[in-house]
Design an enzyme around this catalytic site. Structure first.
Site, mmCIF file in Angstrom:
data_model
loop_
_atom_site.group_PDB
_atom_site.id
_atom_site.type_symbol
_atom_site.label_atom_id
_atom_site.label_comp_id
_atom_site.label_asym_id
_atom_site.label_seq_id
_atom_site.Cartn_x
_atom_site.Cartn_y
_atom_site.Cartn_z
ATOM 1 N N HIS A 1 19.545 3.819 -6.822
ATOM 2 C CA HIS A 1 19.189 3.598 -8.224
ATOM 3 C C HIS A 1 19.814 2.304 -8.751
ATOM 4 O O HIS A 1 19.114 1.437 -9.288
ATOM 5 C CB HIS A 1 19.667 4.785 -9.069
ATOM 6 C CG HIS A 1 19.432 4.646 -10.536
ATOM 7 N ND1 HIS A 1 18.417 5.294 -11.199
ATOM 8 C CD2 HIS A 1 20.083 3.928 -11.501
ATOM 9 C CE1 HIS A 1 18.446 4.983 -12.481
ATOM 10 N NE2 HIS A 1 19.454 4.153 -12.692
ATOM 11 N N GLU A 2 21.123 2.183 -8.607
ATOM 12 C CA GLU A 2 21.796 0.988 -9.139
ATOM 13 C C GLU A 2 21.363 -0.269 -8.396
ATOM 14 O O GLU A 2 21.299 -1.356 -8.975
ATOM 15 C CB GLU A 2 23.314 1.166 -9.081
ATOM 16 C CG GLU A 2 23.849 2.304 -9.946
ATOM 17 C CD GLU A 2 23.427 2.209 -11.401
ATOM 18 O OE1 GLU A 2 23.191 1.088 -11.892
ATOM 19 O OE2 GLU A 2 23.312 3.268 -12.048
ATOM 20 N N HIS B 1 18.313 -1.652 -10.045
ATOM 21 C CA HIS B 1 18.668 -2.519 -11.172
ATOM 22 C C HIS B 1 19.088 -3.900 -10.661
ATOM 23 O O HIS B 1 18.722 -4.932 -11.238
ATOM 24 C CB HIS B 1 19.832 -1.919 -11.951
ATOM 25 C CG HIS B 1 19.459 -0.811 -12.882
ATOM 26 N ND1 HIS B 1 18.443 -0.907 -13.800
ATOM 27 C CD2 HIS B 1 20.014 0.427 -13.059
ATOM 28 C CE1 HIS B 1 18.379 0.219 -14.507
ATOM 29 N NE2 HIS B 1 19.306 1.042 -14.065
ATOM 30 N N HIS C 1 16.225 -6.056 -9.820
ATOM 31 C CA HIS C 1 15.611 -6.554 -11.057
ATOM 32 C C HIS C 1 16.346 -7.805 -11.540
ATOM 33 O O HIS C 1 15.728 -8.768 -12.007
ATOM 34 C CB HIS C 1 15.672 -5.448 -12.110
ATOM 35 C CG HIS C 1 14.680 -5.609 -13.228
ATOM 36 N ND1 HIS C 1 14.666 -4.776 -14.318
ATOM 37 C CD2 HIS C 1 13.687 -6.498 -13.438
ATOM 38 C CE1 HIS C 1 13.689 -5.131 -15.143
ATOM 39 N NE2 HIS C 1 13.083 -6.180 -14.624
#
Length: 696
Positions: free
Chosen positions: A488-489, A492, A495
């Site tokens: 998940h991290e 980010h 991104h």
């Protein structure tokens, strides 16, 4: 996840007393004189921060004065671009300082942040309430259709203009004065709230000195607790804390019900103990001030003020979305509670299921239903292997590579650094990872930046988490939930790393809050795909790949306990919304208000909101009236991954579409337009319902 906006919002009287370093020995006052211009953590000292904030405020003030006094006709370049680039010193010190107050804080940094926050708040107001500057911005905005701007430039202009309006530029003098007072008070209240939560996390220590009280706990967890006890000066005892890596396994495995209750109640009563760290008055005052601020700016409540700048647009849309999901999740959670009670009844102890029993009996039920337990999985999830696995996924999707770097300054020995390159060999950025809990680190996990991308300037991105530590000869072995958190991290981080924008204001993760979780949550889907698991899930002792039969059992339980998980998340999201839907400025009793909201929802007593009102750090930072974003983005991420499943999870065309329309674009265009450019249509919410087992 954290963005520049969140860091600035957390932030600030430079009354901190120290010797002012000369310009030459304060690293913040010039571009960092290091390889890749990374922060020189080995040179940065406490006494550097305050002079850097002073210098940064002075520099930006002078640059803004130059914009205002420029006799030339206002243009996009001489107003919007110059304003965007007006704070190089502040940008450097802000991003380092506020990352340190979360990842490696000290009492001195905490004290300094309380001094810095109101000064930065005042400085921000001095910019956004500067009428002469606003007139320049307004002049550019009024003629935007004649300026032949790119889509990205139009987006930046629109964000800049709305930023001034939302900050009070159109208010009268008396209203602006009141708004300044509100902003200044909120800046320190927010820091006080978060510091109290950190203090509560660090204060609780469950010391066990009888081995029989460890019944049910896995050997690795007992070893870890023994090491924690020894480090705390209690050799021969086992220490358990409120950090996720300690609390959750304890609740999951400890046979001692009384100790489970003690651990659980300590966690859910953080900030609600009528002591120096109590947050009831802080949150009540914060909510009251936010209502007043919303009224000043022309909104009936703070939720509508915040949401006007998101995909959802208003509170009614969010409430409809959440209440619709609640109709699916609560009955599922109630059914799960009955199933757990049946399991308890078989033990013939006459006990009724309580909140501190949920994790314990869920683990037993998982084993009974799927012949699966965390102990069987963890040996395949060595931290380094999982990290290499997510790097490999990124390489297969986007052709990028991660190379370990040595000699790069770091703020703690746990931190590792990687250079990230594109398929053509060009540098995309520098990536820091910091994975283990410490007393100076906030709980949870997040992504942030030490430098943001614009034009040819590549970003410095970090992931900070709190995973299970290595103990003795046993490496860090992750739970399945921790594996998904790492993915998940990292989403980010992608991104932030892959962004290709010309302006910081629209680059990377500086996007609508209910869009920012799409890149992170979509990455979680790869974590448990069989092809991906086979590539990275290797037994830490034998090196053997995870067996196909175990993968099948992992996938078979993918919707297990989703009633609980969705309900506790929804309860927190609805609590957040109800707090920010308030229209009266009178201070509430936060505990009574929370109970009223949960009673109205008919939340069962065996489940508490994932975050209760006195330790809900998300809504103190950048997720006020925004915790729903995780579920909103879940509609996007499940629909987006469906495109990969339809075409192949490493299909290059699909990956290119996602990279070029989402990961590279930041906020350069409306998020729904970007999503439809990728997917060809708006997202279908049925995939979210299927992923959680609510529909077939």
């Amino acid at each position: 996840m954290k963005s520049k906006l969140m860091i600035l919002a957390a932030a600030c009287s430079m009354m901190y007393s120290c010797t002012t370093p000369s310009k030459t020995d304060n690293p913040f006052l010039t571009k960092f004189q290091t390889k890749f211009e990374v922060p020189p953590f080995d040179q940065i000292k406490l006494e550097h921060y305050q002079p850097a904030f002073d210098a940064g405020i002075k520099e930006q003030t002078e640059n803004i004065k130059a914009i205002v006094e420029n006799p030339a006709e206002p243009t996009f370049d001489n107003v919007i671009v110059v304003l965007e680039n007006s704070s190089p010193i502040l940008d450097r010190v802000n991003l380092v300082f506020f990352n340190m107050t979360e990842a490696e804080t000290t009492q001195e940094l905490t004290d300094l942040s309380m001094t810095v926050a109101p000064a930065l708040s005042e400085h921000s107001d001095n910019i956004y309430l500067n009428q002469a500057l606003f007139q320049k911005v307004d002049a550019v905005n009024r003629k935007k259709d004649a300026l032949n701007l790119t889509t990205e430039q139009k987006r930046l202009l629109d964000k800049t203009y709305k930023g001034f309006v939302r900050a009070g530029a159109n208010l009268n003098e008396e209203q602006q004065a009141r708004l300044r007072d509100i902003n200044k008070e909120l800046s320190t209240l927010g820091l006080t709230f978060s510091n109290n939560v950190l203090n509560e996390n660090n204060a609780f220590k469950l010391m066990v000195d009888k081995e029989e009280d460890l019944s049910g706990l896995p050997d690795w967890f007992k070893e870890s607790a023994a090491a924690e006890g020894k480090a705390a000066g209690e050799d021969g005892k086992w220490m358990f804390t409120l950090h996720n890596a300690s609390r959750l396994p304890f609740l999951q495995y400890a046979d001692n019900r009384a100790l489970r209750e003690k651990m659980y109640k300590a966690y859910i009563n953080r900030g609600n103990n009528n002591d120096a760290n109590d947050n009831k008055e802080n949150i009540a005052r914060i909510i009251s001030l936010r209502v007043e601020k919303a009224h000043l700016l022309g909104y009936d409540n703070y939720a509508n003020f915040v949401l006007d700048n998101t995909m959802a647009k208003n509170s009614a849309t969010v409430m409809d979305f959440l209440n619709n999901l609640w109709k699916y999740s609560l009955p599922k959670a109630q059914a799960e509670a009955k199933e757990l009670q049946t399991l308890m009844d078989k033990e013939k102890k006459g006990e009724k299921l309580a909140a501190w029993d949920w994790w314990y009996y869920t683990e037993k039920l998982r084993q009974a239903k799927y012949d699966l337990n965390e102990e069987e999985i963890k040996p395949y999830f060595k931290l380094e292997n999982v990290r290499n696995g997510v790097f490999d996924v990124a390489n297969k999707l986007y052709g990028i590579t991660f190379t370990p770097l040595t000699g790069i300054p770091v703020y703690h020995s746990d931190v590792e650094v990687f250079e990230v390159k594109d398929a053509d060999g060009s540098q995309l950025g520098i990536f820091y990872v910091d994975y283990f809990p410490r007393a100076g680190k906030s709980g949870g996990a997040w992504m942030s930046n030490y430098r943001e991308q614009k034009g040819n300037i590549r970003p410095l991105v970090c992931n900070v988490c709190s995973f299970t530590k290595p103990v003795g000869d046993t490496p860090s072995l992750l739970t399945l939930e921790e594996v998904e958190t790492l993915f998940h991290e990292f989403g980010h981080a992608l991104h932030g790393l892959l962004t290709k924008c010309n302006y910081v204001g629209v680059s990377g993760t500086n996007v609508a809050r209910d869009f920012v979780e799409l890149p992170s949550q979509v990455m979680e889907h790869w974590a448990t795909e069989p092809e991906v698991l086979k590539s990275y899930a290797k037994h830490y002792q034998t090196g053997e790949s995870i067996p196909d039969e175990l993968i099948k059992r992992i996938q078979a339980q993918s919707t297990f306990n989703q009633g609980f998980m969705t309900t506790e998340l929804l309860a927190a999201a609805l609590l957040d919304m109800e707090l920010h839907n308030l229209t009266q400025t009178e201070q509430i009793d936060p505990i009574a208000f929370e109970k009223e909201v949960m009673d109205k929802l008919k939340l069962i007593p065996e489940i508490a909101p994932r975050y209760r009102v006195t330790y809900f750090n998300h809504i103190i930072g950048g997720y006020a009236a925004g915790y729903y974003s995780y579920l909103w983005a879940n509609v996007l991420d499940t629909d987006a991954f469906e495109a990969f499943k339809e075409n192949g999870i490493f299909d290059q065309k699909t990956a290119h579409l996602f990279r070029s329309n989402v990961l590279e674009k930041g906020d350069s265009e409306d998020p729904m337009v970007l999503y439809k450019n990728f997917r060809g249509a708006e997202p279908n919410s049925v995939y979210l319902l299927k992923s959680r087992g609510f529909v077939k």
